[in-house]
Design an enzyme around this catalytic site. Structure first.
Site, PDB file in Angstrom:
ATOM      1  N   GLU A  15     -17.653 -10.419 -36.822  1.00 21.82           N
ATOM      2  CA  GLU A  15     -18.839 -11.044 -36.229  1.00 21.82           C
ATOM      3  C   GLU A  15     -19.477 -10.165 -35.152  1.00 21.82           C
ATOM      4  O   GLU A  15     -20.598 -10.415 -34.728  1.00 21.82           O
ATOM      5  CB  GLU A  15     -18.462 -12.408 -35.627  1.00 21.82           C
ATOM      6  CG  GLU A  15     -18.003 -13.406 -36.672  1.00 21.82           C
ATOM      7  CD  GLU A  15     -17.418 -14.660 -36.046  1.00 21.82           C
ATOM      8  OE1 GLU A  15     -17.982 -15.734 -36.261  1.00 21.82           O
ATOM      9  OE2 GLU A  15     -16.392 -14.566 -35.351  1.00 21.82           O
ATOM     10  N   ILE A  30     -14.306 -26.894 -41.022  1.00 19.12           N
ATOM     11  CA  ILE A  30     -14.856 -28.008 -41.801  1.00 19.12           C
ATOM     12  C   ILE A  30     -15.078 -27.504 -43.231  1.00 19.12           C
ATOM     13  O   ILE A  30     -16.017 -26.759 -43.494  1.00 19.12           O
ATOM     14  CB  ILE A  30     -16.184 -28.525 -41.184  1.00 19.12           C
ATOM     15  CG1 ILE A  30     -15.996 -28.849 -39.693  1.00 19.12           C
ATOM     16  CG2 ILE A  30     -16.691 -29.743 -41.957  1.00 19.12           C
ATOM     17  CD1 ILE A  30     -15.026 -29.957 -39.376  1.00 19.12           C
ATOM     18  N   GLU A  73     -15.802 -22.736 -31.396  1.00 21.50           N
ATOM     19  CA  GLU A  73     -15.671 -22.150 -30.055  1.00 21.50           C
ATOM     20  C   GLU A  73     -16.797 -22.486 -29.067  1.00 21.50           C
ATOM     21  O   GLU A  73     -16.540 -22.599 -27.853  1.00 21.50           O
ATOM     22  CB  GLU A  73     -15.595 -20.604 -30.139  1.00 21.50           C
ATOM     23  CG  GLU A  73     -14.406 -20.046 -30.883  1.00 21.50           C
ATOM     24  CD  GLU A  73     -14.611 -19.969 -32.384  1.00 21.50           C
ATOM     25  OE1 GLU A  73     -15.796 -20.037 -32.816  1.00 21.50           O
ATOM     26  OE2 GLU A  73     -13.635 -19.876 -33.137  1.00 21.50           O
ATOM     27  N   ASP A 133     -21.755 -20.733 -44.426  1.00 22.59           N
ATOM     28  CA  ASP A 133     -21.313 -21.682 -45.459  1.00 22.59           C
ATOM     29  C   ASP A 133     -21.910 -23.050 -45.161  1.00 22.59           C
ATOM     30  O   ASP A 133     -22.506 -23.259 -44.109  1.00 22.59           O
ATOM     31  CB  ASP A 133     -19.770 -21.755 -45.472  1.00 22.59           C
ATOM     32  CG  ASP A 133     -19.237 -22.237 -44.133  1.00 22.59           C
ATOM     33  OD1 ASP A 133     -19.144 -23.457 -43.956  1.00 22.59           O
ATOM     34  OD2 ASP A 133     -18.942 -21.396 -43.253  1.00 22.59           O
TER      35      ASP A 133
HETATM   36  N1  ADE Z   1     -17.349 -21.309 -38.872  1.00 26.37           N
HETATM   37  C1  ADE Z   1     -17.989 -20.926 -39.997  1.00 26.37           C
HETATM   38  N2  ADE Z   1     -17.958 -21.896 -40.916  1.00 26.37           N
HETATM   39  C2  ADE Z   1     -17.273 -22.931 -40.372  1.00 26.37           C
HETATM   40  C3  ADE Z   1     -16.891 -24.213 -40.834  1.00 26.37           C
HETATM   41  N3  ADE Z   1     -17.212 -24.628 -42.058  1.00 26.37           N
HETATM   42  N4  ADE Z   1     -16.174 -25.004 -39.992  1.00 26.37           N
HETATM   43  C4  ADE Z   1     -15.846 -24.579 -38.762  1.00 26.37           C
HETATM   44  N5  ADE Z   1     -16.177 -23.379 -38.274  1.00 26.37           N
HETATM   45  C5  ADE Z   1     -16.890 -22.552 -39.072  1.00 26.37           C
END
Ligand code: ADE
Length: 228
Positions: free
Chosen positions: A12, A151, A173, A196
């Site tokens: 990142e 998630i 975070e 996502d």
């Molecule tokens: N960071 C990137 N995608 C995420 C997700 N689906 N849940 C929690 N943190 C994430």
């Protein structure tokens, strides 16, 4: 300004470390803090690792040991809204810890003894970041929710969206850094690229995104930010 830049994972923050001029590395508490100049700005880059505790500790050390005056968190997030697509950027206006619940002692989401559920980001820093993000990709501004969970189930994100209708993105975070910065009086901002849809495909999409495009926009935005 002495700017702290935090990401959870190396992918990142890719590019930023290489861009740091006169870099100097300092290891502390299992993190590597690199100080230097980013396009004339005095900066400290660090990887927090994943989750709220890891991020909170990193933010506190940036302030206490490295004397940063401002903090930006940059990384990826899952979408929390149908209009927020993979590859879009979300800039936080406020952040909430979606897994925090001390009820009935305090209202759900409220951080005890602060009276706050949603921590507002610094307006000046966020405006400058939004300006820097213009022309990179589609940019949204609003609520980001953080919790100590990836998630990765449609039912999970649907439940979160039902509880927080204005939710734009989920990650692990940002709201922890927000609480530390609130308590320490440090202006902060959070910028996330959507990796996502926080649904049943999230884990596969996340892994693909993080290996390919995770840092591309972030690098461009931070460069524009520092030069602006
Ligand atoms: N960071 C990137 N995608 C995420 C997700 N689906 N849940 C929690 N943190 C994430």
């Amino acid at each position: 300004m002495r700017l702290g830049i935090i990401s959870a994972l190396a992918e990142e923050q890719h590019g930023l470390l290489e861009a740091l001029q006169s870099p100097s590395r300092h290891v502390h508490g299992m993190r590597e803090y690199t100080t230097g100049k980013l396009w004339e700005i005095d900066a400290v880059c660090v990887l927090s690792r994943i989750g709220k505790v890891a991020a909170a500790m990193t933010a506190a050390i940036l302030v206490e040991k490295f004397g940063v005056t401002h903090i930006i968190f940059t990384g990826v997030a899952g979408s929390g809204d149908k209009n927020v697509k993979v590859g879009d950027i979300v800039i936080a206006e406020s952040l909430i810890q979606h897994d925090f619940n001390a009820s009935p002692l305090f209202p759900q989401y409220e951080i005890p003894l602060t009276g706050i559920s949603r921590f507002a980001t610094d307006v000046t820093l966020t405006e400058r970041l939004a300006g820097a993000a213009e022309k990179t990709t589609r940019v949204h501004r609003g609520l980001i929710a953080s919790g100590d969970q990836f998630i990765g189930k449609l039912t999970q994100i649907q439940a979160l969206k039902a509880a927080l209708p204005d939710l734009l993105a989920v990650e692990m975070e940002g709201a922890a850094v927000a609480q530390v910065c609130f308590e320490m009086g440090i202006p902060f901002a959070v910028i996330r690229t959507i990796s996502d849809n926080a649904n049943d495909e999230a884990a596969v999409d996340f892994m693909h995104f993080i290996k390919t495009v995770a840092s591309r926009y972030a690098f461009e935005v931070i460069r524009n930010f520092c030069k602006s």
